[in-house]
Design a protein around this motif. Structure first.
Motif, PDB file in Angstrom:
ATOM      1  N   MET A  25      -4.007   3.259   6.146  1.00  0.00           N
ATOM      2  CA  MET A  25      -3.516   1.813   5.744  1.00  0.00           C
ATOM      3  C   MET A  25      -2.487   2.118   4.847  1.00  0.00           C
ATOM      4  O   MET A  25      -1.034   1.247   5.065  1.00  0.00           O
ATOM      5  CB  MET A  25      -4.766   1.204   4.927  1.00  0.00           C
ATOM      6  CG  MET A  25      -5.977   0.189   5.483  1.00  0.00           C
ATOM      7  SD  MET A  25      -7.403  -0.369   4.673  1.00  0.00           S
ATOM      8  CE  MET A  25      -6.427  -1.623   4.106  1.00  0.00           C
ATOM      9  N   VAL A  26      -2.681   3.141   4.150  1.00  0.00           N
ATOM     10  CA  VAL A  26      -1.399   3.106   3.123  1.00  0.00           C
ATOM     11  C   VAL A  26      -0.127   3.761   3.721  1.00  0.00           C
ATOM     12  O   VAL A  26       1.087   3.250   4.040  1.00  0.00           O
ATOM     13  CB  VAL A  26      -1.618   4.362   1.612  1.00  0.00           C
ATOM     14  CG1 VAL A  26      -0.668   4.777   1.767  1.00  0.00           C
ATOM     15  CG2 VAL A  26      -2.698   3.968   1.088  1.00  0.00           C
ATOM     16  N   VAL A  27      -0.283   4.923   5.383  1.00  0.00           N
ATOM     17  CA  VAL A  27       0.147   5.376   5.946  1.00  0.00           C
ATOM     18  C   VAL A  27       1.095   4.447   6.794  1.00  0.00           C
ATOM     19  O   VAL A  27       2.637   3.457   7.036  1.00  0.00           O
ATOM     20  CB  VAL A  27      -0.156   6.098   6.609  1.00  0.00           C
ATOM     21  CG1 VAL A  27       0.804   6.299   7.967  1.00  0.00           C
ATOM     22  CG2 VAL A  27      -0.619   7.701   6.211  1.00  0.00           C
ATOM     23  N   GLU A  28       0.350   3.300   7.193  1.00  0.00           N
ATOM     24  CA  GLU A  28       1.269   1.594   7.596  1.00  0.00           C
ATOM     25  C   GLU A  28       2.046   1.315   7.234  1.00  0.00           C
ATOM     26  O   GLU A  28       2.699   0.764   7.720  1.00  0.00           O
ATOM     27  CB  GLU A  28      -0.345   1.459   8.820  1.00  0.00           C
ATOM     28  CG  GLU A  28      -1.072   2.121   9.984  1.00  0.00           C
ATOM     29  CD  GLU A  28      -2.492   1.524  10.476  1.00  0.00           C
ATOM     30  OE1 GLU A  28      -2.368   0.138   9.523  1.00  0.00           O
ATOM     31  OE2 GLU A  28      -2.782   2.016  11.028  1.00  0.00           O
ATOM     32  N   ALA A  29       1.810   1.437   5.692  1.00  0.00           N
ATOM     33  CA  ALA A  29       2.100   0.090   4.626  1.00  0.00           C
ATOM     34  C   ALA A  29       3.995   1.039   4.582  1.00  0.00           C
ATOM     35  O   ALA A  29       4.688  -0.205   4.363  1.00  0.00           O
ATOM     36  CB  ALA A  29       1.068  -0.148   3.757  1.00  0.00           C
ATOM     37  N   LEU A  30       3.237   2.486   4.420  1.00  0.00           N
ATOM     38  CA  LEU A  30       5.205   2.513   4.347  1.00  0.00           C
ATOM     39  C   LEU A  30       5.881   2.346   5.365  1.00  0.00           C
ATOM     40  O   LEU A  30       6.673   2.586   4.982  1.00  0.00           O
ATOM     41  CB  LEU A  30       4.607   4.240   3.661  1.00  0.00           C
ATOM     42  CG  LEU A  30       3.799   4.467   2.377  1.00  0.00           C
ATOM     43  CD1 LEU A  30       3.824   5.963   1.946  1.00  0.00           C
ATOM     44  CD2 LEU A  30       4.817   3.958   1.165  1.00  0.00           C
ATOM     45  N   ALA A  38       6.619   8.205   0.979  1.00  0.00           N
ATOM     46  CA  ALA A  38       6.215   7.555  -0.235  1.00  0.00           C
ATOM     47  C   ALA A  38       7.461   8.764  -1.055  1.00  0.00           C
ATOM     48  O   ALA A  38       7.914   9.946  -0.955  1.00  0.00           O
ATOM     49  CB  ALA A  38       4.888   8.320  -0.752  1.00  0.00           C
ATOM     50  N   ASP A  39       7.803   7.812  -2.472  1.00  0.00           N
ATOM     51  CA  ASP A  39       8.213   9.213  -3.615  1.00  0.00           C
ATOM     52  C   ASP A  39       8.070  10.303  -4.685  1.00  0.00           C
ATOM     53  O   ASP A  39       8.402  10.141  -4.490  1.00  0.00           O
ATOM     54  CB  ASP A  39       8.929   7.167  -4.372  1.00  0.00           C
ATOM     55  CG  ASP A  39       9.953   6.910  -4.075  1.00  0.00           C
ATOM     56  OD1 ASP A  39      11.369   6.949  -3.278  1.00  0.00           O
ATOM     57  OD2 ASP A  39       9.780   5.295  -4.096  1.00  0.00           O
ATOM     58  N   ALA A  40       6.743   9.526  -4.553  1.00  0.00           N
ATOM     59  CA  ALA A  40       5.783  10.653  -5.635  1.00  0.00           C
ATOM     60  C   ALA A  40       4.872  10.456  -5.185  1.00  0.00           C
ATOM     61  O   ALA A  40       4.409   9.787  -4.176  1.00  0.00           O
ATOM     62  CB  ALA A  40       6.388  10.182  -6.549  1.00  0.00           C
ATOM     63  N   ILE A  41       3.867  11.773  -4.819  1.00  0.00           N
ATOM     64  CA  ILE A  41       2.359  12.159  -5.297  1.00  0.00           C
ATOM     65  C   ILE A  41       1.967  12.255  -6.611  1.00  0.00           C
ATOM     66  O   ILE A  41       2.209  12.596  -6.696  1.00  0.00           O
ATOM     67  CB  ILE A  41       2.018  13.497  -4.276  1.00  0.00           C
ATOM     68  CG1 ILE A  41       2.507  12.822  -2.911  1.00  0.00           C
ATOM     69  CG2 ILE A  41       0.364  14.064  -4.314  1.00  0.00           C
ATOM     70  CD1 ILE A  41       2.074  14.185  -1.968  1.00  0.00           C
ATOM     71  N   LEU A  42       0.921  11.549  -6.830  1.00  0.00           N
ATOM     72  CA  LEU A  42       0.256  11.491  -7.713  1.00  0.00           C
ATOM     73  C   LEU A  42      -0.943  11.801  -7.886  1.00  0.00           C
ATOM     74  O   LEU A  42      -2.070  12.078  -7.304  1.00  0.00           O
ATOM     75  CB  LEU A  42      -0.270   9.706  -8.719  1.00  0.00           C
ATOM     76  CG  LEU A  42      -0.670   9.762  -9.839  1.00  0.00           C
ATOM     77  CD1 LEU A  42      -0.213  10.522 -11.301  1.00  0.00           C
ATOM     78  CD2 LEU A  42      -0.551   8.169 -10.109  1.00  0.00           C
ATOM     79  N   LEU A  43      -0.842  13.238  -8.580  1.00  0.00           N
ATOM     80  CA  LEU A  43      -2.385  14.434  -8.445  1.00  0.00           C
ATOM     81  C   LEU A  43      -3.261  13.484  -9.991  1.00  0.00           C
ATOM     82  O   LEU A  43      -2.602  13.734 -10.811  1.00  0.00           O
ATOM     83  CB  LEU A  43      -2.303  15.617  -8.919  1.00  0.00           C
ATOM     84  CG  LEU A  43      -3.238  16.186  -8.840  1.00  0.00           C
ATOM     85  CD1 LEU A  43      -3.216  16.128  -7.442  1.00  0.00           C
ATOM     86  CD2 LEU A  43      -2.728  17.931  -9.082  1.00  0.00           C
ATOM     87  N   PRO A  44      -4.829  13.161  -9.708  1.00  0.00           N
ATOM     88  CA  PRO A  44      -5.442  12.694 -11.325  1.00  0.00           C
ATOM     89  C   PRO A  44      -5.901  14.156 -11.217  1.00  0.00           C
ATOM     90  O   PRO A  44      -6.166  15.450 -10.891  1.00  0.00           O
ATOM     91  CB  PRO A  44      -6.600  12.273 -10.339  1.00  0.00           C
ATOM     92  CG  PRO A  44      -6.413  12.974  -9.211  1.00  0.00           C
ATOM     93  CD  PRO A  44      -5.246  13.214  -8.631  1.00  0.00           C
ATOM     94  N   LYS A  45      -6.303  14.264 -12.469  1.00  0.00           N
ATOM     95  CA  LYS A  45      -7.102  15.044 -14.079  1.00  0.00           C
ATOM     96  C   LYS A  45      -6.236  16.473 -14.076  1.00  0.00           C
ATOM     97  O   LYS A  45      -6.764  17.834 -13.187  1.00  0.00           O
ATOM     98  CB  LYS A  45      -8.420  15.287 -13.116  1.00  0.00           C
ATOM     99  CG  LYS A  45      -9.270  13.388 -13.493  1.00  0.00           C
ATOM    100  CD  LYS A  45     -10.323  13.960 -13.532  1.00  0.00           C
ATOM    101  CE  LYS A  45     -11.217  13.025 -14.115  1.00  0.00           C
ATOM    102  NZ  LYS A  45     -11.052  11.118 -13.522  1.00  0.00           N
TER     103      LYS A  45
END
Length: 294
Positions: A52-57, A91-98
């Motif tokens: 869904m995120v890929v399609e939105a982008l 996407a402008d950035a990838i946010l990595l958790p923890k």
């Protein structure tokens, strides 16, 4: 012109599994949107949310907003594929958790490079564990792809076995360590979320506190908080007008061969003029972003 930081006054989390939220993000006045594949998505919806995120982008329509995708950690069954897929999007950035050490960042960067991520796609780090706080300097210095620290104060409070308080005293030391590292290495930093959506006064206070501490903006979990964050972390009209006066006076002094100028009783040097130019550029970037979002 002195470079201005990218506006991140308001950074809104959007669940990647909610089509309505992804659509609504196109009309909200947030400076940045975090499409969340991690905490906001249940395990049975992870793969669907990624698509869904890929399609939105692919559809676009988000104007000049910064679009960030929070992926699942590499220690999960979804993290590797999240990174491979998102690296090939707009996407402008990838946010990595923890994030807790340099190795995690370098592993992410290596995967992004191998997956074809453009040089313009940056890395953001969720700073939300005690070990992450202690290693903030190491993390900030680990890669030139890092553009921003994102504070995860909710998880941090839990790991500290502390309590949420209005003054946020239990996390002040942690916030300070991350701010020091971010400023030392020239990256952005945004404050953690406020969980109490029913107390507008408390939210306004914590925004003012974040501004005073030195944050660029605040992460949000509800659209109704966007305007307060934007107004708090954005420059006032008076400040921008003052900055334009400083630049104008300084440029006029340079034409006359003077190295300094006095404006309203204040000695204006090159450093002050650079600060003023930066504020003007930042204000112009906000105006451009808001025009693209309207």
């Amino acid at each position: 012109m002195v470079a201005a930081p990218r506006p991140r006054r308001s950074v809104l989390y959007m669940p990647g599994s909610k089509a309505r939220a992804l659509e609504k993000g196109r009309s909200l006045m947030a400076d940045a949107l975090i499409f969340d594949l991690e905490d906001a998505v249940t395990d049975d919806k992870k793969i669907e949310a990624r698509q869904m995120v890929v399609e939105a982008l692919q559809e676009g329509g988000y104007g000049k907003r910064e679009i960030i995708v929070r992926v699942n950690g590499l220690d999960t069954e979804w993290g590797l594929e999240d990174i491979k897929v998102i690296s090939r999007t707009s996407a402008d950035a990838i946010l990595l958790p923890k994030v807790e050490n340099e190795r995690q960042v370098l592993n992410l960067v290596d995967l992004m490079n191998k997956s074809g991520a453009p040089e313009s796609m940056s890395v953001m780090c969720m700073m939300e564990t005690p070990l992450g706080m202690l290693n903030a300097k190491e993390i900030a210095a680990s890669s030139e792809r890092i553009s921003c620290f994102v504070m995860g104060t909710s998880d941090l409070v839990k790991d500290l076995q502390a309590r949420h308080t209005r003054e946020r005293l239990p996390v002040i030391t942690s916030l300070g360590l991350c701010l020091l590292a971010a400023r030392a290495y020239g990256i952005g930093i945004v404050d953690g979320v406020c969980l109490d959506l029913n107390n507008d006064d408390a939210f306004a206070e914590v925004c003012v506190q974040g501004l005073a501490l030195g944050f660029d903006g605040k992460t949000l979990i509800h659209p109704k908080t966007i305007s307060v964050a934007n107004n708090t972390f954005g420059p006032s009209k008076e400040a921008v007008e003052k900055a334009r006066s400083i630049v104008s006076a300084f440029e006029e002094a340079k034409k006359q061969g003077q190295g300094v100028v006095v404006l309203d009783g204040r000695l204006i040097e090159n450093l002050h003029a650079d600060e003023a130019r930066r504020l003007i550029a930042y204000s112009d970037a906000i105006i451009a972003l808001e025009q693209s979002a309207s």
